[in-house]
Design an enzyme around this catalytic site. Structure first.
Site, PDB file in Angstrom:
ATOM      1  N   SER A  46     108.996  69.107 -50.662  1.00 63.88           N
ATOM      2  CA  SER A  46     109.259  70.549 -50.619  1.00 63.88           C
ATOM      3  C   SER A  46     109.583  71.071 -49.219  1.00 63.88           C
ATOM      4  O   SER A  46     110.057  72.186 -49.077  1.00 63.88           O
ATOM      5  CB  SER A  46     108.070  71.337 -51.188  1.00 63.88           C
ATOM      6  OG  SER A  46     106.964  71.283 -50.306  1.00 63.88           O
ATOM      7  N   LYS A  79     103.678  74.865 -46.487  1.00 62.70           N
ATOM      8  CA  LYS A  79     104.833  75.753 -46.685  1.00 62.70           C
ATOM      9  C   LYS A  79     105.013  76.627 -45.452  1.00 62.70           C
ATOM     10  O   LYS A  79     104.126  76.754 -44.618  1.00 62.70           O
ATOM     11  CB  LYS A  79     104.620  76.676 -47.907  1.00 62.70           C
ATOM     12  CG  LYS A  79     104.426  75.972 -49.230  1.00 62.70           C
ATOM     13  CD  LYS A  79     105.701  75.364 -49.754  1.00 62.70           C
ATOM     14  CE  LYS A  79     105.536  74.737 -51.115  1.00 62.70           C
ATOM     15  NZ  LYS A  79     104.987  73.414 -51.121  1.00 62.70           N
TER      16      LYS A  79
END
Length: 156
Positions: free
Chosen positions: A75, A112
């Site tokens: 990701s 993230k």
């Protein structure tokens, strides 16, 4: 407004596997070359040696608050963080908009980029295949620490 709070490790047994950054008292100093090398340029001569580079000193600013994590997944490939890389995470840094953070969402760790602007708080992946994680009014985002670097291996 969503609140960004530090993760309270005293209430979690899942942190028992984490180890503080192990700093070898004998510095692992490697030569740092001041010459910027374009791809394909042969090895620079000794006169370009500037000083030694201790990777521990370069990556770890606060030994007691720094931890290493291995990345699983894709990701964050747009931020050059790949499956198998090691994250260097510092818990003493206050998370800010734009930082890459290690967060706890629904009791699971994730890495993230923090988006916190105009009252909107989200965690953004650096891969278009993943949607942002959005937080609603009065929800809490628990940031475990700020990613200060990565370590990648290209050859075994």
């Amino acid at each position: 407004m969503t609140t960004i709070i530090p993760f309270d490790s005293s209430n979690s047994s899942t942190l028992s596997f984490l180890q503080p950054a192990a700093i070898d008292p004998v510095a692992c100093t490697l030569p740092l070359l001041q010459y910027r090398v374009p791809a394909g340029f042969p090895s620079p001569a000794d006169e370009y040696v500037e000083k030694g580079l201790d990777l521990n000193t370069y990556l770890v600013r606060n030994k007691a608050a720094t931890y290493f994590f291995r990345v699983v997944g894709d990701s964050m490939t747009g931020a050059q963080i790949h499956d198998g890389d090691m994250l260097v995470v510092d818990r003493s840094i206050e998370p800010k908009h734009g930082h890459i953070v290690l967060a706890v969402v629904n009791n699971e760790y994730t890495v993230k980029r923090l988006y916190a602007c105009n009252g909107v708080v989200e965690l953004h992946a650096e891969n278009p295949a993943y949607l942002p994680i959005r937080f609603r009014e009065n929800e809490e985002l628990q940031v475990w620490g700020v990613v200060v670097g990565t370590v990648s291996r290209f050859a075994v």
